[in-house]
Scaffold this active site. Structure first.
Site, PDB file in Angstrom:
ATOM      1  N   HIS A  77       0.888  -1.043  -0.016  1.00  0.00           N
ATOM      2  CA  HIS A  77       0.036  -0.002   0.173  1.00  0.00           C
ATOM      3  C   HIS A  77       0.806   1.162  -0.083  1.00  0.00           C
ATOM      4  O   HIS A  77       0.871   1.946  -1.058  1.00  0.00           O
ATOM      5  CB  HIS A  77      -0.884   0.032   1.245  1.00  0.00           C
ATOM      6  CG  HIS A  77      -1.951   1.303   1.362  1.00  0.00           C
ATOM      7  ND1 HIS A  77      -2.177   1.950   2.570  1.00  0.00           N
ATOM      8  CD2 HIS A  77      -2.552   1.765   0.330  1.00  0.00           C
ATOM      9  CE1 HIS A  77      -2.833   3.070   2.250  1.00  0.00           C
ATOM     10  NE2 HIS A  77      -3.227   2.954   0.791  1.00  0.00           N
ATOM     11  N   HIS A 137      -2.331   0.998   8.023  1.00  0.00           N
ATOM     12  CA  HIS A 137      -3.533   0.861   7.853  1.00  0.00           C
ATOM     13  C   HIS A 137      -4.253  -0.425   7.755  1.00  0.00           C
ATOM     14  O   HIS A 137      -4.867  -0.560   7.167  1.00  0.00           O
ATOM     15  CB  HIS A 137      -3.616   1.555   6.293  1.00  0.00           C
ATOM     16  CG  HIS A 137      -2.930   2.660   6.025  1.00  0.00           C
ATOM     17  ND1 HIS A 137      -1.718   2.861   5.334  1.00  0.00           N
ATOM     18  CD2 HIS A 137      -3.206   4.150   6.473  1.00  0.00           C
ATOM     19  CE1 HIS A 137      -1.054   3.968   5.406  1.00  0.00           C
ATOM     20  NE2 HIS A 137      -2.010   4.757   5.992  1.00  0.00           N
TER      21      HIS A 137
HETATM   22 FE1  FES Z   1       0.444  -0.910   4.674  1.00  0.00          FE
HETATM   23 FE2  FES Z   1      -1.197   1.330   4.247  1.00  0.00          FE
HETATM   24  S1  FES Z   1       1.188   0.947   4.283  1.00  0.00           S
HETATM   25  S2  FES Z   1      -1.694  -0.818   4.537  1.00  0.00           S
END
Ligand code: FES
Length: 133
Positions: free
Chosen positions: A62, A81
């Site tokens: 992500h 997140h």
């Molecule tokens: Fe891992 Fe956003 S950086 S869920």
């Protein structure tokens, strides 16, 4: 175009691995943190005589936060997140914001040397345009 070769790095001695204990290493270079886990049972893509050893980049797909291996849940959890990735299923995301699986480190087992080697990466390491830079 030119494709640079991946290094072949010994990551661990198989006989020294404890089941479900993560071993951290860097691959294919010092700025790419990874983790190897021996699951103790055959899993998809597992290497070694018991087909139970896998390895992944620990950079979340992500936004690149380092994922942690949860030994109880046997999943990778991102603290930023809350994405969750499954080591038993090619690093596939179970839940969360990421859209890509964790890059899987391709391993080879050298029986004569009792060695597990990292030899390439499936999937693009977070933040890179190529895995070998
Ligand atoms: Fe891992 Fe956003 S950086 S869920």
């Amino acid at each position: 175009s030119t494709t640079l070769p991946y290094p072949r790095d010994v990551v661990a001695q198989l006989s020294e691995l404890s089941v479900n204990q993560p071993v951290y290493f860097n691959y294919p270079d010092d700025r790419s943190p990874c983790v190897l886990i021996r699951k103790g049972r055959e899993i998809k893509g597992g290497v070694g005589p018991d087909r139970d050893v896998v390895a992944y980049s620990t950079q979340c797909t992500h936004m690149g936060c380092p994922v942690n291996y949860d030994q109880e849940a046997e999943t990778f959890k991102c603290p930023c997140h809350y994405s969750i990735f499954d080591p038993d299923n090619s690093g596939q995301m179970v839940i969360g914001h990421a859209t890509e699986s964790l890059p899987q480190i391709v391993l080879e087992y050298d029986e004569a040397e009792d060695a597990l080697l990292a030899v390439s990466v499936n999937g693009l390491i977070y933040g890179r345009q190529a895995n070998i830079i």
